[in-house]
Design a protein around this motif. Sequence first.
Motif, PDB file in Angstrom:
ATOM      1  N   UNK A 146      12.260  22.316 -44.243  1.00 22.49           N
ATOM      2  CA  UNK A 146      13.277  21.472 -43.601  1.00 22.49           C
ATOM      3  C   UNK A 146      13.115  21.494 -42.087  1.00 22.49           C
ATOM      4  N   UNK A 147      12.700  22.647 -41.552  1.00 22.48           N
ATOM      5  CA  UNK A 147      12.510  22.761 -40.110  1.00 22.48           C
ATOM      6  C   UNK A 147      11.324  21.927 -39.658  1.00 22.48           C
ATOM      7  N   UNK A 148      10.273  21.859 -40.470  1.00 25.58           N
ATOM      8  CA  UNK A 148       9.124  21.023 -40.133  1.00 25.58           C
ATOM      9  C   UNK A 148       9.542  19.558 -40.116  1.00 25.58           C
ATOM     10  N   UNK A 149      10.275  19.127 -41.126  1.00 22.69           N
ATOM     11  CA  UNK A 149      10.768  17.743 -41.180  1.00 22.69           C
ATOM     12  C   UNK A 149      11.611  17.440 -39.949  1.00 22.69           C
ATOM     13  N   UNK A 150      12.506  18.341 -39.615  1.00 15.65           N
ATOM     14  CA  UNK A 150      13.408  18.157 -38.471  1.00 15.65           C
ATOM     15  C   UNK A 150      12.619  17.996 -37.167  1.00 15.65           C
ATOM     16  N   UNK A 151      11.609  18.837 -36.969  1.00 11.78           N
ATOM     17  CA  UNK A 151      10.831  18.757 -35.737  1.00 11.78           C
ATOM     18  C   UNK A 151       9.981  17.486 -35.679  1.00 11.78           C
ATOM     19  N   UNK A 154      20.882  16.740 -50.952  1.00  8.85           N
ATOM     20  CA  UNK A 154      21.858  15.846 -50.327  1.00  8.85           C
ATOM     21  C   UNK A 154      22.012  16.300 -48.884  1.00  8.85           C
ATOM     22  N   UNK A 155      21.442  15.523 -47.955  1.00  9.19           N
ATOM     23  CA  UNK A 155      21.455  15.882 -46.538  1.00  9.19           C
ATOM     24  C   UNK A 155      22.603  15.183 -45.808  1.00  9.19           C
ATOM     25  N   UNK A 156      23.224  15.916 -44.903  1.00 10.06           N
ATOM     26  CA  UNK A 156      24.343  15.351 -44.143  1.00 10.06           C
ATOM     27  C   UNK A 156      23.886  14.208 -43.248  1.00 10.06           C
ATOM     28  N   UNK A 157      22.665  14.312 -42.691  1.00  7.75           N
ATOM     29  CA  UNK A 157      22.138  13.265 -41.816  1.00  7.75           C
ATOM     30  C   UNK A 157      20.626  13.339 -41.829  1.00  7.75           C
ATOM     31  N   UNK A 158      19.998  12.425 -41.107  1.00  5.93           N
ATOM     32  CA  UNK A 158      18.539  12.394 -41.049  1.00  5.93           C
ATOM     33  C   UNK A 158      18.032  12.828 -39.675  1.00  5.93           C
ATOM     34  N   UNK A 159      18.751  13.759 -39.076  1.00  5.57           N
ATOM     35  CA  UNK A 159      18.333  14.349 -37.808  1.00  5.57           C
ATOM     36  C   UNK A 159      18.314  15.865 -37.934  1.00  5.57           C
ATOM     37  N   UNK A 160      19.455  16.455 -38.287  1.00  5.89           N
ATOM     38  CA  UNK A 160      19.534  17.903 -38.471  1.00  5.89           C
ATOM     39  C   UNK A 160      19.155  18.341 -39.886  1.00  5.89           C
ATOM     40  N   UNK A 161      19.265  17.421 -40.857  1.00  5.63           N
ATOM     41  CA  UNK A 161      18.883  17.687 -42.245  1.00  5.63           C
ATOM     42  C   UNK A 161      19.597  18.928 -42.808  1.00  5.63           C
ATOM     43  N   UNK A 162      20.886  19.020 -42.549  1.00  8.31           N
ATOM     44  CA  UNK A 162      21.684  20.079 -43.179  1.00  8.31           C
ATOM     45  C   UNK A 162      22.002  19.648 -44.601  1.00  8.31           C
ATOM     46  N   UNK A 163      21.792  20.532 -45.545  1.00  9.33           N
ATOM     47  CA  UNK A 163      21.958  20.180 -46.953  1.00  9.33           C
ATOM     48  C   UNK A 163      23.391  20.442 -47.415  1.00  9.33           C
ATOM     49  N   UNK A 164      24.036  19.414 -47.935  1.00 12.52           N
ATOM     50  CA  UNK A 164      25.376  19.547 -48.512  1.00 12.52           C
ATOM     51  C   UNK A 164      25.291  20.121 -49.923  1.00 12.52           C
ATOM     52  N   UNK A 165      24.279  19.716 -50.652  1.00 12.45           N
ATOM     53  CA  UNK A 165      24.073  20.214 -52.017  1.00 12.45           C
ATOM     54  C   UNK A 165      22.587  20.152 -52.339  1.00 12.45           C
ATOM     55  N   UNK A 166      22.139  21.097 -53.165  1.00 11.33           N
ATOM     56  CA  UNK A 166      20.741  21.126 -53.598  1.00 11.33           C
ATOM     57  C   UNK A 166      20.719  21.320 -55.104  1.00 11.33           C
ATOM     58  N   UNK A 167      19.901  20.519 -55.771  1.00 16.51           N
ATOM     59  CA  UNK A 167      19.785  20.550 -57.233  1.00 16.51           C
ATOM     60  C   UNK A 167      18.324  20.800 -57.583  1.00 16.51           C
ATOM     61  N   UNK A 168      18.088  21.735 -58.485  1.00 18.73           N
ATOM     62  CA  UNK A 168      16.735  22.009 -58.981  1.00 18.73           C
ATOM     63  C   UNK A 168      16.740  21.876 -60.493  1.00 18.73           C
TER      64      UNK A 168
END
Length: 596
Positions: A302-307, A348-362
């Motif tokens: 997620x950090x790579x995507x964010x950068x 489920x990401x809150x936004x497309x800048x910080x990419x904080x995950x609201x929920x994750x499903x596997x």
Amino acid sequence: MVSGIIVDGHAFTEAALRNRAVDAARGVAPFDILITGGTLVDVVTGELRPADIGLVGPLIASVHTPGSRSDAGEIIDATGAFVSPGLIDTHMHVESSMVTPATYAAAVVPRGVTTVVWDPHEFGNVHGVDGVCWAVGAVDPLPLRFVMLAPSCVPSAPGLEMAGADFDAAAIEEMLFWPKISGLAEVMNMRGVIDRDPRMSAIVQAALESEKLLCGHARGLTGSDLAAFMVAGVTSDHELVSADDLLQKLRAGLTIELRGSHDHLLPELVEAINRIGHLPQTVTLCTDDVFPDDLMDGGGLDDVVRRLVRYGMRPEWALRAATLNGAARLGRTDLGLIAPGRRADIAVFEDLADFRARAVIVSGTVVARTGAACCDMPAADPAPLRASVKLGRLTAQDFRVASEGKKIRLATIARPRFTQWGETGADVVDGHVVPPEGTVMIAVTHRHGRADSRTRVGFLQGWGTWQGAFATTLAHDSHNLTVFGADPDDMAVAANAVIGAGGGMAVVQDGEVKALLPLPLSGLVSEAPLPEVADRFREIRAAMDAVVAWEPPYLVFKACFGATLACNAGPHQTDRGIADVSTGTLLETPVLSIIE
């Protein structure tokens, strides 16, 4: 807490599941989970469009018009958020984060990472096949999909270094037969492949015949050497050195694992991709190595995507590279896309800048909410990884280079990256070399019990002026005890602090241990929680800032861990001496000749 999650299981193909999912898709049966109100990131078209998603077990059963269905056992409200496929890290090493697989999973799953491709060659270099076997078993109960690979280069430069094991073609072939091994990990012995060394040719051939992934490490390869490396069977690379290198390798047809661990390159790589005008389908993303403080503060893929987004890549492109393109590379048609019939790996990401995950499903199970795991992370028994540092105490004498004469010619290792042979004059006093002005000592001691443990000392140039010493058993890739410093007394204190801890890192100044990070599992990993490991590693970093003035991007703390990576071109210090894989050179002593 959810427990007993089956990340990849036979249920995905069972007729009963498919029947139930078909009924749910038709609207004659309810969904197990319904994600509503979100904006779907369509990684095929690049669209951001409103859609609801219905899940049945591990399957995505329906992607449909918002509000058109409400029949579900559980509804996840994604209003205002973006629904993406789970992130796929196409090349990484858990051991570089210095925590256990369970701790690593607990750190990245809540951030939207659902699949990682793990090359456990660090454990393999220390423990051999048993280390790889331990890694495979350790990840089995975790709610993070680990695509496991067989380490290809243990050691990375045979004959020039000694690791804790030696994986020949027979060992590789055995591992490739394991059902949970998905291919051959990064082939780092590039010269061995290109020059058709029998050992490396047999290892690569075993991977070709297994019809599994065959991953690469093509640092610095161009032209005919790059073509030869690929013709041998290698199909991917993460060792980019410039934007031109990226373009050449894309044109050659390699799958690129764009890595986050070399942040200084990312802006120019993003610019190069933007100039192309589209995201090539052969661009995937990886972390490679993430230190514990970076894992704690920034995260994983997620950090790579964010950068990448911060450096100017479109969010849709970054997510496509981290999902659909990654799945295509792995040959996993069930992953990387939110569409009916695919596996329900979703972030489920809150936004497309910080990419904080609201929920994750596997695989259809909610494993994290609002940045915290809501499932068990079972830890494997660490006992097999203990007692890996097979060394007694060292003395200052171990860090001195003996020589006859009064003045000598001395071989040096110049530059912290893209190393070159250097040479300088030195004085000899009382039978020992006086470290020349502008040099720093690097000493490597075999710690696995497979060879003599006489310390081999070399001299580095271009590494700044040191006011202390640093010792570590995490030293790519053979992970022998490696000590840097200007003073043999400080070097001995640092080495003994690490030996006493059962492995790890220590910083010493004026005979005093300023920081110590114990890594008693394999000399690489700690059982402690991530916050504790991260804090201790921050202390190491801070202490090192007082020892040497770093000069980014190449003279940085991270360079200490790759200074012994003998598979890369140029001279490198190993437990056998100064080795150069390009020429097959091995100098047991840096003393070249006596002048007087």
